[in-house]
Design a protein around this motif. Structure first.
Motif, PDB file in Angstrom:
ATOM      1  N   THR A  14       0.666  -1.212  -0.132  1.00  0.00           N
ATOM      2  CA  THR A  14      -0.051   0.190   0.055  1.00  0.00           C
ATOM      3  C   THR A  14       0.814   1.496  -0.010  1.00  0.00           C
ATOM      4  OG1 THR A  14      -1.788  -1.229   1.242  1.00  0.00           O
ATOM      5  CG2 THR A  14      -1.705   1.207   1.319  1.00  0.00           C
ATOM      6  N   LEU A  15       1.934   1.296   0.644  1.00  0.00           N
ATOM      7  CA  LEU A  15       2.807   2.146   0.946  1.00  0.00           C
ATOM      8  C   LEU A  15       3.433   2.780  -0.547  1.00  0.00           C
ATOM      9  CD1 LEU A  15       4.351   4.453   2.631  1.00  0.00           C
ATOM     10  CD2 LEU A  15       5.936   2.690   3.097  1.00  0.00           C
ATOM     11  N   VAL A  16       3.811   1.615  -1.216  1.00  0.00           N
ATOM     12  CA  VAL A  16       4.495   1.948  -2.373  1.00  0.00           C
ATOM     13  C   VAL A  16       3.133   2.527  -3.595  1.00  0.00           C
ATOM     14  CG1 VAL A  16       5.211   0.632  -4.745  1.00  0.00           C
ATOM     15  CG2 VAL A  16       6.133  -0.152  -2.493  1.00  0.00           C
ATOM     16  N   GLY A  17       2.121   2.102  -3.424  1.00  0.00           N
ATOM     17  CA  GLY A  17       0.979   2.781  -4.101  1.00  0.00           C
ATOM     18  C   GLY A  17       0.835   4.206  -3.827  1.00  0.00           C
ATOM     19  N   ILE A  18       0.915   4.453  -2.529  1.00  0.00           N
ATOM     20  CA  ILE A  18       0.737   5.797  -2.174  1.00  0.00           C
ATOM     21  C   ILE A  18       1.823   6.850  -2.840  1.00  0.00           C
ATOM     22  CG2 ILE A  18       0.935   7.518  -0.283  1.00  0.00           C
ATOM     23  CD1 ILE A  18      -0.395   5.379   1.355  1.00  0.00           C
ATOM     24  N   TRP A  19       3.148   6.131  -2.623  1.00  0.00           N
ATOM     25  CA  TRP A  19       4.166   6.997  -3.578  1.00  0.00           C
ATOM     26  C   TRP A  19       3.948   7.222  -4.737  1.00  0.00           C
ATOM     27  CZ3 TRP A  19       8.232   3.697  -0.091  1.00  0.00           C
ATOM     28  CH2 TRP A  19       8.296   4.405   1.037  1.00  0.00           C
ATOM     29  N   ASP A  20       3.761   6.073  -5.356  1.00  0.00           N
ATOM     30  CA  ASP A  20       3.569   6.072  -7.034  1.00  0.00           C
ATOM     31  C   ASP A  20       2.649   6.845  -7.379  1.00  0.00           C
ATOM     32  OD1 ASP A  20       4.505   5.152  -9.396  1.00  0.00           O
ATOM     33  OD2 ASP A  20       2.788   3.706  -9.472  1.00  0.00           O
ATOM     34  N   GLN A  21       1.351   6.973  -6.814  1.00  0.00           N
ATOM     35  CA  GLN A  21       0.471   7.899  -7.132  1.00  0.00           C
ATOM     36  C   GLN A  21       0.874   9.166  -6.928  1.00  0.00           C
ATOM     37  OE1 GLN A  21      -2.475   6.691  -8.676  1.00  0.00           O
ATOM     38  NE2 GLN A  21      -2.303   8.846  -9.492  1.00  0.00           N
ATOM     39  N   ALA A  22       1.480   9.567  -5.949  1.00  0.00           N
ATOM     40  CA  ALA A  22       1.866  10.873  -5.735  1.00  0.00           C
ATOM     41  C   ALA A  22       3.037  11.341  -6.787  1.00  0.00           C
ATOM     42  CB  ALA A  22       2.918  10.885  -4.623  1.00  0.00           C
ATOM     43  N   VAL A  23       3.682  10.486  -7.303  1.00  0.00           N
ATOM     44  CA  VAL A  23       4.886  10.935  -8.372  1.00  0.00           C
ATOM     45  C   VAL A  23       4.184  10.958  -9.700  1.00  0.00           C
ATOM     46  CG1 VAL A  23       6.496  10.102  -9.657  1.00  0.00           C
ATOM     47  CG2 VAL A  23       6.645   9.732  -7.267  1.00  0.00           C
ATOM     48  N   ARG A  24       2.980  10.249  -9.947  1.00  0.00           N
ATOM     49  CA  ARG A  24       2.115  10.262 -11.220  1.00  0.00           C
ATOM     50  C   ARG A  24       1.597  11.325 -11.354  1.00  0.00           C
ATOM     51  NH1 ARG A  24       0.521   3.933 -12.229  1.00  0.00           N
ATOM     52  NH2 ARG A  24       0.142   4.658 -14.625  1.00  0.00           N
ATOM     53  N   ASP A  25       0.730  11.723 -10.246  1.00  0.00           N
ATOM     54  CA  ASP A  25      -0.040  12.864 -10.362  1.00  0.00           C
ATOM     55  C   ASP A  25       0.857  14.003 -10.838  1.00  0.00           C
ATOM     56  OD1 ASP A  25      -2.227  11.505  -8.932  1.00  0.00           O
ATOM     57  OD2 ASP A  25      -1.732  12.548  -7.070  1.00  0.00           O
ATOM     58  N   LEU A  26       1.888  14.238 -10.521  1.00  0.00           N
ATOM     59  CA  LEU A  26       2.762  15.359 -11.154  1.00  0.00           C
ATOM     60  C   LEU A  26       3.174  15.251 -12.702  1.00  0.00           C
ATOM     61  CD1 LEU A  26       4.595  16.267  -8.026  1.00  0.00           C
ATOM     62  CD2 LEU A  26       2.899  17.490  -8.805  1.00  0.00           C
ATOM     63  N   ARG A  27       3.696  13.842 -12.534  1.00  0.00           N
ATOM     64  CA  ARG A  27       4.055  13.610 -14.005  1.00  0.00           C
ATOM     65  C   ARG A  27       3.637  12.270 -14.347  1.00  0.00           C
ATOM     66  NH1 ARG A  27       8.756  16.661 -15.879  1.00  0.00           N
ATOM     67  NH2 ARG A  27       9.687  17.766 -14.324  1.00  0.00           N
ATOM     68  N   PRO A  28       2.610  12.136 -15.192  1.00  0.00           N
ATOM     69  CA  PRO A  28       1.964  10.920 -15.498  1.00  0.00           C
ATOM     70  C   PRO A  28       2.734   9.696 -16.094  1.00  0.00           C
ATOM     71  CG  PRO A  28       0.761  12.783 -16.472  1.00  0.00           C
ATOM     72  CD  PRO A  28       2.061  13.332 -15.845  1.00  0.00           C
ATOM     73  N   HIS A  29       4.032  10.058 -16.786  1.00  0.00           N
ATOM     74  CA  HIS A  29       4.869   8.916 -17.066  1.00  0.00           C
ATOM     75  C   HIS A  29       5.568   8.450 -15.997  1.00  0.00           C
ATOM     76  CE1 HIS A  29       8.186  11.623 -17.127  1.00  0.00           C
ATOM     77  NE2 HIS A  29       8.880  10.754 -17.480  1.00  0.00           N
ATOM     78  N   ALA A  30       5.758   9.100 -14.811  1.00  0.00           N
ATOM     79  CA  ALA A  30       6.944   8.931 -13.752  1.00  0.00           C
ATOM     80  C   ALA A  30       6.429   7.820 -12.960  1.00  0.00           C
ATOM     81  CB  ALA A  30       7.223   9.941 -13.159  1.00  0.00           C
ATOM     82  N   ARG A  31       7.337   7.254 -12.184  1.00  0.00           N
ATOM     83  CA  ARG A  31       7.037   6.168 -11.274  1.00  0.00           C
ATOM     84  C   ARG A  31       7.935   6.419  -9.954  1.00  0.00           C
ATOM     85  NH1 ARG A  31       3.795   2.364 -14.223  1.00  0.00           N
ATOM     86  NH2 ARG A  31       3.313   1.968 -12.146  1.00  0.00           N
ATOM     87  N   PHE A  32       7.366   5.623  -9.031  1.00  0.00           N
ATOM     88  CA  PHE A  32       8.057   5.503  -7.732  1.00  0.00           C
ATOM     89  C   PHE A  32       8.500   4.008  -7.428  1.00  0.00           C
ATOM     90  CE2 PHE A  32       9.239   4.876  -3.521  1.00  0.00           C
ATOM     91  CZ  PHE A  32       9.472   6.278  -2.878  1.00  0.00           C
ATOM     92  N   ILE A  33       9.728   3.705  -7.551  1.00  0.00           N
ATOM     93  CA  ILE A  33      10.108   2.285  -7.610  1.00  0.00           C
ATOM     94  C   ILE A  33      11.086   1.956  -6.556  1.00  0.00           C
ATOM     95  CG2 ILE A  33      11.377   0.766  -9.112  1.00  0.00           C
ATOM     96  CD1 ILE A  33      10.778   2.339 -11.612  1.00  0.00           C
ATOM     97  N   PRO A  34      10.539   1.211  -5.689  1.00  0.00           N
ATOM     98  CA  PRO A  34      11.517   0.789  -4.495  1.00  0.00           C
ATOM     99  C   PRO A  34      12.502  -0.403  -4.971  1.00  0.00           C
ATOM    100  CG  PRO A  34       9.128   0.078  -4.157  1.00  0.00           C
ATOM    101  CD  PRO A  34       9.089   0.422  -5.649  1.00  0.00           C
TER     102      PRO A  34
END
Length: 697
Positions: free
Chosen positions: A218-238
């Motif tokens: 779930t934490l990864v999902g929170i981070w990833d969505q926060a990044v994609r909200d600003l840049r749709p192509h970007a990702r948060f990758i642990p």
């Protein structure tokens, strides 16, 4: 280069498929004093020379290397008015590279700890945990607002201010042990109604493993969505260790993990050089279609002494990278500290990366396949029995020595579709198997698949509860009579003609195990080896058998659907890994050959230690041979790779016209086609050669 988030002209040109195209990664892990002296031109030149097409650069978390505006986001004390992170981002973008920003949230400095004690990991008595390696910094708990809120804001700031494709999080799980912070206690209690376990494998441990998996996913999902909200192509990758992909919820992985980065940076001690490729196989065993990149350190891996600011031998670095990408884990190098007191790591990085760039045009569109798979148990899926480790390692080594191309399949993935491509599944010591998993394996054999199992396979359920008999008893044709016991001076005798007896001419017995089970063979089972009953190992005058062979030591069955099974009631994999007796390796190879029941699709014959991978397309195949032959093969680091003598590669093909090329040597060679097989001879090879066969019209 800072960008205006309202206009974002550069981000608009970025493509969501960048993870697939980012195949060679250069990582710079900055030390706090690097802003004083790091040479940006050196790093950009290296990226160009190594043909790197992606980079990961230290940005923030524990130390910020850019002028952050967030309170308690610690800036490097040497930063001044510089922006080393931004300079490297700009330079990499000018080279056309993908860019990830590295953050590390596992520890915080004293000022943040004092202001936010609720962020800290705590022991069972409630004491905050100071960092084990550096004074006056504190370990964080992943289940607090530090991870969910503060690190989310760090990620947003970086993505908002810099032209990056992703945030890469190192040690993102915070404290690796059980954190007893109030937030963790409350979350676990609210979700399960239980208290956190007192330690690993203690009461409530199973519930904790599931809860932790869900929380982190779930934490990864929170981070990833926060990044994609600003840049749709970007990702948060642990960052992931060699095993961690199995600890994540599949639904969230499918949504938030476009690519896996495996943080297994090299080998140490008695790890075999094939351990690099195993990382790719292990992650494919869970997520076969997810791209994988293997992180390699330019320095030696020694977890006790931690020589992180040093340089490993050139051949060791190259072998780790090459075996990784031959098995589908594409290259990434990391250098700790941007200063360069020792330049000896640069040529091997350039050489290995250039080698990958040479073979990539062919391999990129092919898929690694095999007829044999080794079952990969989940992290919680094996008991910590006191009878030695190495069950998987031993079978893996035996399969490599026998030049058997093979894959992993996770015990989480035992579905008909995932099992169907394989002719043989090997269970090195799959102690814990649930009823659903047993049902799938039984159906697999009924449909014509073959199983090879050893030692305590299926004697426990998925919760670790002992069964009265093997869960796979009916399939394997055995029943348990006596549990595992330690033995010395154990031997197994050849009893009758069977394919598993081949290669033992001149002897009537071979070494057995160090832990054995008493089993009864039933039905139509064949017993090509039996245990010789115990006899003394001292005094020397007493070292002789008193009784004839009796209990089954190898049990084989042929099934109505065409499948075959082999069971070894002793610790075959573990003892082979410990003692490396060739008879044990031959026993594994013989079992696979007999269980396959036909000629393999691909064979590689010749002298030397070679790790084989088969990359296949609809009308082409590339057989990769990684040469692990060296004077230090089983005890690193590698100092020299010995050239291979001639090797013969034979591949089943559908037609008679086949083109053949050696990709590394860059020469076309003749393929002799006869009886549905194309045969190519490789005159010699260094670290890598790939035979590409193409029968497209």
């Amino acid at each position: 280069m800072r960008t205006d988030p309202d206009q974002a002209p550069l981000s608009a040109t970025r493509s969501p498929d960048w993870p697939e195209r980012a195949t060679r990664w250069a990582q710079i892990t900055l030390a706090e004093d690097d802003p004083l002296h790091f040479d940006v031109d050196f790093w950009l030149d290296l990226m160009r020379d190594s043909r790197s097409n992606a980079t990961c650069i230290s940005a923030g978390g524990y130390v910020a290397y850019y002028p952050t505006q967030l309170e308690y986001h610690y800036r490097s004390q040497f930063l001044g008015d510089t922006d080393p992170f931004g300079a490297l981002v700009d330079g990499a973008r000018e080279l056309g590279m993908s860019v990830m920003a590295r953050v590390d949230p596992h520890a915080i400095h004293a000022d943040a700890a004092a202001a936010h004690p609720e962020w800290l990991a705590r022991d069972s008595d409630g004491n905050a945990l100071e960092h084990w390696a550096h004074p006056d910094i504190w370990l964080t708990c992943a289940f607090t607002g530090y991870h969910r809120e503060f690190i989310t804001e760090v990620a947003r700031e970086i993505v908002r201010e810099y032209d990056v494709d992703a945030i890469f999080a190192n040690r993102w799980e915070g404290y690796y042990g059980i954190s007893y912070s109030e937030a963790a206690r409350k979350s676990f209690r609210d979700e399960t109604g239980l208290e956190l376990p007192a330690g690993e494998y203690q009461e409530n441990w199973t519930e904790y493993v599931g809860w932790r998996r869900r929380q982190l996913s779930t934490l990864v999902g929170i981070w990833d969505q926060a990044v994609r909200d600003l840049r749709p192509h970007a990702r948060f990758i642990p960052n992931l260790g060699a095993l961690a992909a199995r600890d994540l919820d599949r639904a969230l992985v499918e949504k938030h993990y476009p690519i896996f980065f495996i943080d297994k940076q090299g080998r140490s001690g008695i790890e075999a050089p094939w351990a690099a490729g195993r990382n790719g196989k292990r992650n494919r065993g869970v997520f076969p279609d997810r791209p994988v990149r293997l992180i390699t350190s330019v320095g030696p891996e020694h977890h006790q002494y931690r020589w992180k600011d040093s340089v490993a031998p050139a051949e060791e670095v190259k072998t780790w990278i090459v075996d990784g990408f031959a098995q589908g884990a594409l290259p990434w190098f990391t250098k700790f500290n941007a200063s360069i007191p020792d330049h000896r790591w640069v040529p091997p990085i350039v050489e290995a990366f250039t080698l990958h760039a040479k073979v990539e045009p062919v391999l990129k569109d092919l898929r690694i396949t095999a007829e044999v798979a080794l079952l990969d148990p989940t992290r919680a899926g094996q008991l910590r029995t006191p009878d030695g480790l190495g069950h998987e390692d031993g079978f893996y080594q035996a399969l490599v020595e026998a030049r058997v191309p093979f894959e992993f399949i996770s015990d989480q993935e035992l579905t008909p579709d995932r099992l169907a491509p394989y002719k043989v599944i090997v269970l090195a010591n799959a102690e814990q198997l649930g009823d659903d998993q047993l049902t799938q394996l039984e159906a697999y054999v009924a449909a014509g698949g073959s199983l090879i199992a050893a030692y305590q396979t299926s004697l426990y359920d998925e919760q670790g509860r002992a069964r009265d008999d093997f869960g796979l008893a009916d399939v394997l044709g055995v029943h348990l009579e006596t549990p595992a016991r330690p033995v010395k001076n154990n031997y197994i005798a050849l009893t009758g003609e069977h394919r598993l007896n081949r290669g033992y001419e001149g002897t009537t017995r071979i070494i057995g195990g160090t832990h054995i089970l008493g089993v009864e063979a039933v039905g139509d089972a064949q017993v090509p080896f039996r245990f010789i009953p115990d006899f003394p190992d001292l005094p020397m005058e007493e070292v002789y058998p008193r009784e004839a062979p009796d209990k089954p030591a190898v049990v084989c069955r042929e099934h109505a659907g065409g499948g075959r099974t082999v069971y070894f009631p002793f610790n075959l994999g573990a003892i082979f890994w410990e003692a490396l007796q060739s008879d044990h390796g031959r026993l594994v190879a013989n079992a696979v050959s007999w269980a396959l029941g036909k000629d393999p699709q691909v064979t590689v014959e010749g002298a030397g230690l070679v790790d084989v991978a088969v990359h296949r397309g609809s009308d082409e195949v590339a057989v990769a041979l990684v040469n692990l032959t060296n004077p230090m093969a089983m005890r690193g680091p590698i100092r020299e790779t010995l050239p291979l003598p001639p090797q013969t590669v034979s591949v089943a093909v559908p037609g008679t016209t086949v083109k053949a090329r050696l990709l590394v040597a860059e020469v076309d060679v003749e393929a002799t086609v006869e009886n549905g097989r194309a045969v190519v001879t490789i005159p010699t090879a260094g670290l890598l050669e790939i035979v590409h066969l193409d029968w497209r019209s």
